[in-house]
Design a protein around this motif. Structure first.
Motif, PDB file in Angstrom:
ATOM      1  N   ASN A 124      -0.445  15.145   3.513  1.00  0.00           N
ATOM      2  CA  ASN A 124      -0.417  14.422   4.783  1.00  0.00           C
ATOM      3  C   ASN A 124      -1.540  13.394   4.819  1.00  0.00           C
ATOM      4  O   ASN A 124      -2.703  13.739   5.035  1.00  0.00           O
ATOM      5  N   GLY A 125      -1.198  12.143   4.571  1.00  0.00           N
ATOM      6  CA  GLY A 125      -2.225  11.105   4.554  1.00  0.00           C
ATOM      7  C   GLY A 125      -1.765   9.892   3.786  1.00  0.00           C
ATOM      8  O   GLY A 125      -0.563   9.610   3.698  1.00  0.00           O
ATOM      9  N   PHE A 126      -2.721   9.185   3.163  1.00  0.00           N
ATOM     10  CA  PHE A 126      -2.430   7.882   2.577  1.00  0.00           C
ATOM     11  C   PHE A 126      -3.106   7.736   1.207  1.00  0.00           C
ATOM     12  O   PHE A 126      -4.217   8.223   0.994  1.00  0.00           O
ATOM     13  N   TRP A 127      -2.427   7.032   0.290  1.00  0.00           N
ATOM     14  CA  TRP A 127      -3.028   6.643  -0.972  1.00  0.00           C
ATOM     15  C   TRP A 127      -3.520   5.204  -0.823  1.00  0.00           C
ATOM     16  O   TRP A 127      -2.728   4.271  -0.745  1.00  0.00           O
ATOM     17  N   GLN A 128      -4.828   5.035  -0.755  1.00  0.00           N
ATOM     18  CA  GLN A 128      -5.423   3.730  -0.540  1.00  0.00           C
ATOM     19  C   GLN A 128      -6.660   3.569  -1.418  1.00  0.00           C
ATOM     20  O   GLN A 128      -7.436   4.514  -1.586  1.00  0.00           O
ATOM     21  N   PHE A 160      -6.873   9.246  -2.455  1.00  0.00           N
ATOM     22  CA  PHE A 160      -6.120   9.850  -1.361  1.00  0.00           C
ATOM     23  C   PHE A 160      -7.012  10.035  -0.142  1.00  0.00           C
ATOM     24  O   PHE A 160      -8.139  10.531  -0.251  1.00  0.00           O
ATOM     25  N   ARG A 161      -6.507   9.609   1.011  1.00  0.00           N
ATOM     26  CA  ARG A 161      -7.238   9.766   2.268  1.00  0.00           C
ATOM     27  C   ARG A 161      -6.423  10.670   3.187  1.00  0.00           C
ATOM     28  O   ARG A 161      -5.410  10.244   3.730  1.00  0.00           O
ATOM     29  N   GLY A 210      14.548  11.585  -1.856  1.00  0.00           N
ATOM     30  CA  GLY A 210      13.935  10.510  -1.095  1.00  0.00           C
ATOM     31  C   GLY A 210      13.059   9.584  -1.910  1.00  0.00           C
ATOM     32  O   GLY A 210      12.696   9.859  -3.057  1.00  0.00           O
ATOM     33  N   VAL A 211      12.717   8.461  -1.276  1.00  0.00           N
ATOM     34  CA  VAL A 211      11.787   7.477  -1.817  1.00  0.00           C
ATOM     35  C   VAL A 211      10.637   7.342  -0.824  1.00  0.00           C
ATOM     36  O   VAL A 211      10.860   7.136   0.371  1.00  0.00           O
ATOM     37  N   ILE A 212       9.419   7.455  -1.292  1.00  0.00           N
ATOM     38  CA  ILE A 212       8.230   7.477  -0.430  1.00  0.00           C
ATOM     39  C   ILE A 212       7.953   6.094   0.145  1.00  0.00           C
ATOM     40  O   ILE A 212       8.112   5.081  -0.524  1.00  0.00           O
ATOM     41  N   PHE A 213       7.514   6.060   1.397  1.00  0.00           N
ATOM     42  CA  PHE A 213       7.066   4.828   2.051  1.00  0.00           C
ATOM     43  C   PHE A 213       5.549   4.713   1.880  1.00  0.00           C
ATOM     44  O   PHE A 213       4.797   5.386   2.568  1.00  0.00           O
ATOM     45  N   PRO A 214       5.054   3.869   0.961  1.00  0.00           N
ATOM     46  CA  PRO A 214       3.607   3.733   0.818  1.00  0.00           C
ATOM     47  C   PRO A 214       2.991   3.094   2.054  1.00  0.00           C
ATOM     48  O   PRO A 214       3.682   2.348   2.766  1.00  0.00           O
ATOM     49  N   PRO A 215       1.750   3.431   2.383  1.00  0.00           N
ATOM     50  CA  PRO A 215       0.803   4.213   1.578  1.00  0.00           C
ATOM     51  C   PRO A 215       0.909   5.720   1.773  1.00  0.00           C
ATOM     52  O   PRO A 215      -0.001   6.443   1.381  1.00  0.00           O
ATOM     53  N   GLN A 216       1.995   6.210   2.413  1.00  0.00           N
ATOM     54  CA  GLN A 216       2.187   7.649   2.530  1.00  0.00           C
ATOM     55  C   GLN A 216       2.391   8.249   1.138  1.00  0.00           C
ATOM     56  O   GLN A 216       2.661   7.544   0.166  1.00  0.00           O
ATOM     57  N   VAL A 217       2.294   9.581   1.052  1.00  0.00           N
ATOM     58  CA  VAL A 217       2.415  10.226  -0.254  1.00  0.00           C
ATOM     59  C   VAL A 217       3.551  11.249  -0.308  1.00  0.00           C
ATOM     60  O   VAL A 217       3.747  11.883  -1.347  1.00  0.00           O
TER      61      VAL A 217
END
Length: 387
Positions: A238-242, A246-247, A322-329
């Protein structure tokens, strides 16, 4: 111009909700911006007095461009745009708006001005009879010219040929770009698990039987709430790849894939699902779907999602890859709930079940963590009264 969502690099100013001299506070809706996917309500991120509206309705502006100048209460002038809290309605102001009695989305009002079409004479197909952009374009299409009927053509018909494919819409191009970049940049891994739903559906049936139709819930509300609780227990998902790292996010904001009536889809977020009971999740899901299809969404709803859920409903396939919506993981998928053979002890019985799938970013997690998430999801769905 604030960030408007993944891979959206520009937007068209459709409407101002403020005027020079107006006082605004943090979170006020100040403008409506039209994109390929939706009309987005833009919030201000500071309090102050509007000194200048730099952009004009109809201007197409890149993310980061100045929309307006607001003099903060301290006396400093700043450009109005980037991050904002959840929006509340702000003061109305002159702009390309339709008469008060014409119910229409901001995108529809802007398109009506461009085509010179009166909204009052259009039958709306949106929620509550609201006029949509597609309704306006249909009403503004030129009528076919009147012609004298021609005599019947007795020449042999030519062989049937395959018609040309329909033109790709801006929304479809935006979706294709997002999927292409996601597949290119993210090292996906996929897991799936069947989850038995007998107890959850029985609880839901009992709940709905005691309430009027307007207060009844869909299985989607249980699936979303359980997903949020499972993600809260799986912080690497649960978070973001930035910035090559990973955040994690302390909150769970679930993007929900919503199919639009004129084709395509949009993925706005239900905010703070992990802290809301399932009844509230259902009410907010219905509101979000209605506003998405009417073309009225808030910026935070298109930029704050920490994970996405796609649910194919009762007419879909049984499994989603599914296909991920960046920056989600991660992207969590639910196929069609259906009656399936299920092993219960030494017997094989028929049970209602759903296949839950997980598409995850291998940079942020691995299969062990993904499997633990699906296990937690199944466990929460066996205790529906705790949702």
């Amino acid at each position: 111009m604030p960030t408007l969502g993944a891979f959206i690099e520009a937007g068209t100013l459709a409407e101002w909700k403020i005027a020079p001299g107006a006082h605004v506070k943090r979170g006020d809706i100040v403008a409506v911006v039209d994109t390929d996917k939706a009309a987005i309500e833009i919030e201000t991120w500071q309090a102050g007095v509007v000194r200048e509206l730099v952009a004009r309705p109809g201007d197409k502006l890149a993310v980061g461009a100045v929309l307006a100048v607001i003099e903060e209460e301290s006396g400093a002038e700043t450009a109005a745009a980037p991050p904002a809290a959840a929006a509340t309605s702000g003061p109305a102001a002159p702009g390309p708006a339709s008469p008060a009695h014409a119910k229409a989305s901001p995108a529809a009002r802007q398109r009506a001005l461009e085509l010179g079409v009166a909204l009052e004479g259009i039958t709306g197909t949106g929620p509550g009879g609201a006029v949509t952009r597609a309704d306006v374009e249909l009403a503004g299409a030129p009528a076919p010219p009147e012609t004298t009927p021609a005599p019947p053509d007795t020449t042999p018909a030519p062989p049937e040929t395959t018609s040309a494919p329909p033109e790709t819409t801006p929304m479809r191009r935006a979706i294709a770009l997002a999927v292409e970049r996601s597949n290119r940049e993210i090292p996906h891994y996929h897991l799936a698990r069947e989850i038995e739903l007998t107890r959850a559906l029985a609880w839901l049936a009992a709940w709905n039987a005691a309430r009027p139709p307007a207060e009844r819930m869909l299985p989607a509300a249980l699936l979303l709430r359980a997903t949020a609780l499972a993600l809260a227990a799986s912080p690497r998902l649960n978070g973001f790849w930035q910035d090559d790292g990973f955040r994690p996010s302390p909150d769970v904001h679930l993007g929900v894939a919503i199919r639009l009536r004129h084709g395509g889809l949009v993925v706005p977020a239900l905010l703070d699902v992990g802290r809301k009971p399932v009844v509230q999740v259902m009410a907010e899901l219905a509101d979000l779907a209605n506003r998405a299809r009417a073309g009225t969404l808030r910026r935070a709803e298109l930029t704050e999602a920490t994970a996405t859920v796609t649910n194919l409903g009762d007419r879909g396939a049984t499994t989603v890859h599914g296909v991920i919506f960046p920056p989600q993981v991660v992207l969590v998928g639910f196929g069609r709930i259906s009656r399936r053979p299920w092993v219960d002890g030494e017997a094989v019985v028929a049970r209602e079940a759903v296949t839950a799938s997980l598409a995850a970013d291998h940079r942020a997690s691995d299969g062990h963590e993904g499997s633990a998430f699906l296990e937690a999801l199944a466990r929460f769905l066996q205790e529906p009264d705790q949702l």
